[in-house]
Design an enzyme around this catalytic site. Structure first.
Site, PDB file in Angstrom:
ATOM      1  CD  GLU A  17      -9.610  12.893  12.512  1.00  0.00           C
ATOM      2  OE1 GLU A  17      -8.555  12.445  12.997  1.00  0.00           O
ATOM      3  OE2 GLU A  17     -10.604  12.203  12.264  1.00  0.00           O
ATOM      4  CB  THR A  48      -9.887  12.070   7.638  1.00  0.00           C
ATOM      5  OG1 THR A  48     -11.060  12.506   6.962  1.00  0.00           O
ATOM      6  CG2 THR A  48     -10.036  12.269   9.124  1.00  0.00           C
ATOM      7  CB  ALA A  51      -8.432   3.785   3.218  1.00  0.00           C
ATOM      8  CG  ASP A 109      -8.887   0.377   8.213  1.00  0.00           C
ATOM      9  OD1 ASP A 109      -8.015  -0.322   8.769  1.00  0.00           O
ATOM     10  OD2 ASP A 109      -9.496   1.301   8.781  1.00  0.00           O
ATOM     11  CE  LYS A 165       2.701   3.588  13.553  1.00  0.00           C
ATOM     12  NZ  LYS A 165       1.284   3.342  13.229  1.00  0.00           N
ATOM     13  CD  GLN A 175      -9.242   4.964  16.584  1.00  0.00           C
ATOM     14  OE1 GLN A 175      -9.809   6.052  16.660  1.00  0.00           O
ATOM     15  NE2 GLN A 175      -9.098   4.311  15.453  1.00  0.00           N
ATOM     16  CD  GLN A 211     -21.628   9.988  15.433  1.00  0.00           C
ATOM     17  OE1 GLN A 211     -21.898  10.613  16.465  1.00  0.00           O
ATOM     18  NE2 GLN A 211     -21.387  10.570  14.292  1.00  0.00           N
TER      19      GLN A 211
HETATM   20  P1  FAD Z   1       0.099   0.449  10.645  1.00  0.00           P
HETATM   21  O1  FAD Z   1       1.105   1.176  11.459  1.00  0.00           O
HETATM   22  O2  FAD Z   1       0.493   0.030   9.270  1.00  0.00           O
HETATM   23  O3  FAD Z   1      -0.392  -0.795  11.510  1.00  0.00           O
HETATM   24  C1  FAD Z   1      -1.479  -1.641  11.068  1.00  0.00           C
HETATM   25  C2  FAD Z   1      -1.292  -3.037  11.665  1.00  0.00           C
HETATM   26  O4  FAD Z   1      -0.125  -3.628  11.109  1.00  0.00           O
HETATM   27  C3  FAD Z   1      -1.063  -3.041  13.181  1.00  0.00           C
HETATM   28  O5  FAD Z   1      -1.652  -4.198  13.693  1.00  0.00           O
HETATM   29  C4  FAD Z   1       0.458  -3.105  13.316  1.00  0.00           C
HETATM   30  O6  FAD Z   1       0.885  -3.678  14.536  1.00  0.00           O
HETATM   31  C5  FAD Z   1       0.812  -3.983  12.121  1.00  0.00           C
HETATM   32  N1  FAD Z   1       2.156  -3.707  11.608  1.00  0.00           N
HETATM   33  C6  FAD Z   1       2.758  -2.502  11.484  1.00  0.00           C
HETATM   34  N2  FAD Z   1       3.983  -2.657  10.946  1.00  0.00           N
HETATM   35  C7  FAD Z   1       4.154  -3.983  10.709  1.00  0.00           C
HETATM   36  C8  FAD Z   1       5.221  -4.761  10.146  1.00  0.00           C
HETATM   37  N3  FAD Z   1       6.349  -4.200   9.731  1.00  0.00           N
HETATM   38  N4  FAD Z   1       5.038  -6.115  10.033  1.00  0.00           N
HETATM   39  C9  FAD Z   1       3.879  -6.710  10.469  1.00  0.00           C
HETATM   40  N5  FAD Z   1       2.848  -6.011  11.011  1.00  0.00           N
HETATM   41  C10 FAD Z   1       2.989  -4.661  11.130  1.00  0.00           C
HETATM   42  N6  FAD Z   1      -7.789   5.823   8.247  1.00  0.00           N
HETATM   43  C11 FAD Z   1      -8.034   6.365   7.022  1.00  0.00           C
HETATM   44  O7  FAD Z   1      -8.327   5.625   6.085  1.00  0.00           O
HETATM   45  N7  FAD Z   1      -7.960   7.718   6.817  1.00  0.00           N
HETATM   46  C12 FAD Z   1      -7.620   8.590   7.800  1.00  0.00           C
HETATM   47  O8  FAD Z   1      -7.541   9.797   7.574  1.00  0.00           O
HETATM   48  C13 FAD Z   1      -7.348   8.052   9.107  1.00  0.00           C
HETATM   49  N8  FAD Z   1      -6.988   8.859  10.123  1.00  0.00           N
HETATM   50  C14 FAD Z   1      -6.645   8.308  11.337  1.00  0.00           C
HETATM   51  C15 FAD Z   1      -6.183   9.153  12.343  1.00  0.00           C
HETATM   52  C16 FAD Z   1      -5.811   8.634  13.575  1.00  0.00           C
HETATM   53  C17 FAD Z   1      -5.294   9.559  14.654  1.00  0.00           C
HETATM   54  C18 FAD Z   1      -5.918   7.221  13.829  1.00  0.00           C
HETATM   55  C19 FAD Z   1      -5.553   6.654  15.154  1.00  0.00           C
HETATM   56  C20 FAD Z   1      -6.388   6.379  12.824  1.00  0.00           C
HETATM   57  C21 FAD Z   1      -6.740   6.903  11.562  1.00  0.00           C
HETATM   58  N9  FAD Z   1      -7.173   6.094  10.518  1.00  0.00           N
HETATM   59  C22 FAD Z   1      -7.446   6.635   9.286  1.00  0.00           C
HETATM   60  C23 FAD Z   1      -7.355   4.644  10.716  1.00  0.00           C
HETATM   61  C24 FAD Z   1      -6.099   3.826  10.341  1.00  0.00           C
HETATM   62  O9  FAD Z   1      -5.770   3.990   8.978  1.00  0.00           O
HETATM   63  C25 FAD Z   1      -6.426   2.372  10.649  1.00  0.00           C
HETATM   64  O10 FAD Z   1      -6.532   2.184  12.043  1.00  0.00           O
HETATM   65  C26 FAD Z   1      -5.473   1.363  10.049  1.00  0.00           C
HETATM   66  O11 FAD Z   1      -6.056   0.063  10.170  1.00  0.00           O
HETATM   67  C27 FAD Z   1      -4.130   1.290  10.748  1.00  0.00           C
HETATM   68  O12 FAD Z   1      -3.411   2.410  10.568  1.00  0.00           O
HETATM   69  P2  FAD Z   1      -1.941   2.542  11.177  1.00  0.00           P
HETATM   70  O13 FAD Z   1      -1.389   3.778  10.610  1.00  0.00           O
HETATM   71  O14 FAD Z   1      -1.935   2.349  12.647  1.00  0.00           O
HETATM   72  O15 FAD Z   1      -1.245   1.256  10.451  1.00  0.00           O
END
Ligand code: FAD
Length: 290
Positions: A17, A48, A51, A109, A165, A175, A211
């Protein structure tokens, strides 16, 4: 150019990444890193996305440049926070035009500054996955959180939304975490919900004490006591790196033994720790660059 779904069907993937650089100097440094890591023949690399769209052009430019100018298959990260349907349509069209077929669909986020909040037609990553599936051209990845997403109200809820999902998406990348048992438990919990799609563990080698501890706090990853104690005994940055690489190598070996379908390295745009872990694991290393 390859679809990640097809690469995973053929065997284990090893991937990296990167984040889009902000300055000309950082751009040059990333160019060097990519050249060094290209010699390891990664299965794919991912880029990446800030957000809310803060790196919209930079992510797209880096992904499409890699598609055009390197032998590596890129995957673009995309978040739903702060995007309308029109925004997402435009971004996806640019990727289709450039021949980019792999997208990591993320929630993103919410901005910390209320002034940065923009209207959004999407709430959860699954909303974006629906959109990508409807487009029909993409191999779709999603994020998984072995130690449970910090916003999830319970472990059960976290796994159920992740399973929802993954019923639509093709694979997940996790993560980072520091102990293999978190990954094994995640895979078992998803299997109990009928999910057997590939879950690729994300690896963050410790290269700098402060970090990684800060990032672990933000992501909810527990920092193991024994690793913390080993790091507490050293001050020289080279010793910190050496211990970090040893710990990450051990974690990777345990994950491969446990049947992980690949390894995804959070490189922080540097190549040396990843190349050392590759060498320690006996994976092919061609480059001798620093
Ligand atoms: P979601 O799947 O939307 O989940 C977020 C929260 O909402 C979880 O608690 C989940 O349980 C809950 N949830 C999901 N669906 C529902 C529903 N239907 N109803 C109620 N609750 C629900 N961030 C960036 O900004 N840019 C990046 O490039 C980036 N790359 C990443 C790469 C990886 C491999 C990982 C693991 C994370 C990355 N992130 C990145 C961070 C990520 O965007 C954050 O962790 C974010 O808070 C959650 O992303 P998610 O896709 O898991 O969200």
């Amino acid at each position: 150019m390859a679809r990640i779904t097809e690469l995973l069907a053929r065997g284990r993937t090893f991937s990296f990444e990167f984040f889009p650089p902000k300055t000309d100097a950082a751009q040059l440094s990333l160019g060097r890193t990519i050249a060094e890591l290209e010699t390891l023949h990664p299965s794919f690399v991912s880029v990446t996305y800030g957000a809310g769209g803060s790196t919209r052009e930079r992510t797209r430019d880096l992904v499409t440049w890699m598609r055009r100018e390197t032998t590596i298959s890129p995957m673009a990260h995309l978040t739903c926070v702060g995007h309308t349907r029109g925004d997402i349509e435009e971004i996806l069209q640019a990727y289709v035009d450039a021949g980019v077929e792999n997208i990591l669909a993320l929630g993103g986020d919410p901005p910390t500054d209320p002034a940065d909040v923009r209207p959004s037609d999407y709430r959860f990553a699954s909303d974006l996955v629906h959109e990508l599936q409807a487009a029909g051209q993409f191999s779709i990845g999603v994020a998984a959180h072995p130690e449970v997403h910090p916003r999830s109200s319970s472990r059960t809820e976290d796994r159920e939304f992740l399973a929802q999902k993954l019923r639509l998406a093709d694979f997940a990348i996790t993560q980072f975490f520091f102990e293999a048992e978190h990954y094994v438990r995640l895979v078992e919990e998803l299997a109990a919900l009928g999910i057997d799609k590939p879950i690729i563990p994300g690896i963050m080698p410790v290269t700098n004490k402060s970090q990684v501890q800060r990032m672990a706090e933000m992501s909810g990853a527990a920092f193991p006591q024994d690793l913390a104690e080993r790091l507490a005994k050293v001050d020289d940055p080279e010793d910190v790196r050496r211990i970090g690489v040893e710990a990450a190598t051990e974690l990777c070996a345990q994950l491969l033994d446990a049947g992980a379908p690949g390894l995804h390295f959070y490189t922080l745009n540097r190549s040396s720790a990843t190349r050392e872990i590759y060498a320690n694991l006996g994976l092919p290393v061609v480059s001798s660059a620093t």
